[in-house]
Design an enzyme around this catalytic site. Structure first.
Site, PDB file in Angstrom:
ATOM      1  N   LYS A 133       0.864  -1.181   0.000  1.00  0.00           N
ATOM      2  CA  LYS A 133       0.000   0.000   0.000  1.00  0.00           C
ATOM      3  C   LYS A 133       0.901   1.232   0.000  1.00  0.00           C
ATOM      4  CE  LYS A 133      -2.848   2.898   2.878  1.00  0.00           C
ATOM      5  NZ  LYS A 133      -3.612   3.087   4.108  1.00  0.00           N
ATOM      6  N   GLY A 188      -8.062   8.899   9.775  1.00  0.00           N
ATOM      7  CA  GLY A 188      -8.325   8.953  11.218  1.00  0.00           C
ATOM      8  C   GLY A 188      -9.362   9.976  11.639  1.00  0.00           C
ATOM      9  N   ALA A 233      -9.640   5.499   4.163  1.00  0.00           N
ATOM     10  CA  ALA A 233      -9.599   6.626   5.107  1.00  0.00           C
ATOM     11  C   ALA A 233     -10.892   7.424   5.111  1.00  0.00           C
ATOM     12  CB  ALA A 233      -8.442   7.573   4.836  1.00  0.00           C
ATOM     13  N   GLY A 234     -11.314   7.772   6.309  1.00  0.00           N
ATOM     14  CA  GLY A 234     -12.441   8.673   6.484  1.00  0.00           C
ATOM     15  C   GLY A 234     -13.693   8.046   7.064  1.00  0.00           C
ATOM     16  N   ASN A 266      -9.070   1.585   9.579  1.00  0.00           N
ATOM     17  CA  ASN A 266      -8.330   1.219  10.784  1.00  0.00           C
ATOM     18  C   ASN A 266      -8.941   1.894  12.007  1.00  0.00           C
ATOM     19  OD1 ASN A 266      -4.756   0.913  11.489  1.00  0.00           O
ATOM     20  ND2 ASN A 266      -6.440   0.847  12.911  1.00  0.00           N
ATOM     21  N   THR A 267      -8.861   3.231  12.033  1.00  0.00           N
ATOM     22  CA  THR A 267      -9.253   3.966  13.235  1.00  0.00           C
ATOM     23  C   THR A 267     -10.710   3.753  13.615  1.00  0.00           C
ATOM     24  OG1 THR A 267      -7.656   5.625  12.550  1.00  0.00           O
ATOM     25  CG2 THR A 267      -9.132   6.244  14.331  1.00  0.00           C
TER      26      THR A 267
END
Lengths: 66, 263
Positions: free
Chosen positions: B105, B166, B192-193, B214-215
């Protein structure tokens, strides 16, 4: 002789191979990759590589990340 | 298409039944990481490449120990790289670390505050990595022209952000994501987001091939439960996309027939 391991000064009493250095740092058997002076050292070559004064060694592993 | 038709995500020639890709950062410990990955159903799992701690406990469990290679595809990232050289160097180290592994990635960041990608450096790094025989999944902004350019360079998947890394702000520009999807011949994954399961569903309903997060899982109050919610959110969104939603109408349309009323 003085070398750098992950950016920190490390003193060696006698010349060692990369494999011996990694053992002394408890890294054998670990899932790591190694660069010496920005050149990647393939896994099988650790016993054949002699550490020289001023070598800059980077030892990396996988950690949590996104 | 029926509910029993296999619906695989294919990346670099490999088929995956899960369209949810998860990161391994920000968890309390490896046990929680492992449980959350399990609950998410993810088959592709990202890791970061970092310096080892000298003098660490030799018996300490390694992240890769909880990610058996026969079960998970490891996706090393270049998170924290702010220039082309660092990103390429990190990918090469990852390839050595993972025994010749080609899938990476790529993310080249441009700014600490937003973690928005440095697009020019990303294009440059993508060219180098593709020539060096990597299979590149690339994090980028939601610019359809740049997404197409990354595909043309030879990236195996293009991963636009939906909001800053994040941030959990959700899908901020669905029309750009939609345009990227419509233009693409490689898988498009939102990276992301996403903040909660409905965000994942919205992204999938747009027609995204998958989502990397992830977050949103790791920083939930109960990460394992949120991982399960995300799995369902992604699956629900995918099925709704394939089913094709009803058209929006401004006024009501009765569900029950008017005919036969007893009045």
């Amino acid at each position: 002789m003085k070398i750098f391991v992950n950016g920190e000064i490390h003193e060696l009493e006698k010349p060692v191979s990369l494999e011996q250095l990694l053992e002394s740092l408890s890294f054998s058997e670990k899932k790591i990759a190694v660069e010496i002076n920005r050149e990647i050292v393939p896994h099988g070559q650790y016993p054949r590589i002699q550490i020289k004064a001023e070598d800059r060694i980077e030892i990396v592993h996988a950690i949590g990340g996104g | 298409m029926t509910i029993d038709t296999p619906d695989s995500l294919v990346i670099a020639g490999k088929s995956y039944s899960s369209r949810l890709l998860v990161g391994t950062g920000k968890y309390r410990d490896l046990e929680e990481t492992g449980k959350a990955i399990e609950a998410s159903g993810a088959e592709i799992v990202t890791v970061a490449i970092r310096r080892t701690n000298i003098g660490q406990n030799p018996g300490e469990e390694n992240l890769l120990d909880i990610l058996p290679a026969d079960r998970y595809t490891i996706l090393p990232n270049t998170a924290g790289c702010f220039n082309t050289e660092d990103a390429v160097r990190t990918c090469r180290l990852a390839r050595e670390l993972l025994g010749g592994h080609k899938l990476v990635k790529l993310e080249v960041l441009g700014d600490q505050k937003t973690l928005f990608p440095d697009v020019t450096a990303t294009l440059e790094a993508a060219e180098i990595l593709v020539k060096d025989d990597f299979d590149v999944m690339v994090y980028t902004n939601d610019d359809p022209l740049i997404a197409k350019r990354l595909e043309e360079i030879g990236c195996v998947a293009v991963m636009p952000l939906a909001a800053p890394i994040g941030s959990g702000l959700g899908i901020r520009n669905p029309y750009n994501i939609l345009t990227i999807i419509e233009n693409a011949n490689v898988p498009i994954l939102v990276d992301a987001g996403v903040g909660t399961a409905s965000d994942a569903t919205i992204a999938m309903e747009l027609g995204c091939d998958g989502i990397l997060m992830n977050t949103a899982i790791a920083q939930a109050q109960n990460p394992v439960l949120m991982a399960s919610a995300m799995r369902k959110g992604v699956e629900a969104g995918r099925e709704a996309f394939l089913a094709g939603r009803m058209p929006r109408k401004r006024f009501a349309s009765a569900s029950s027939p008017i005919e036969g009323l007893i009045l």
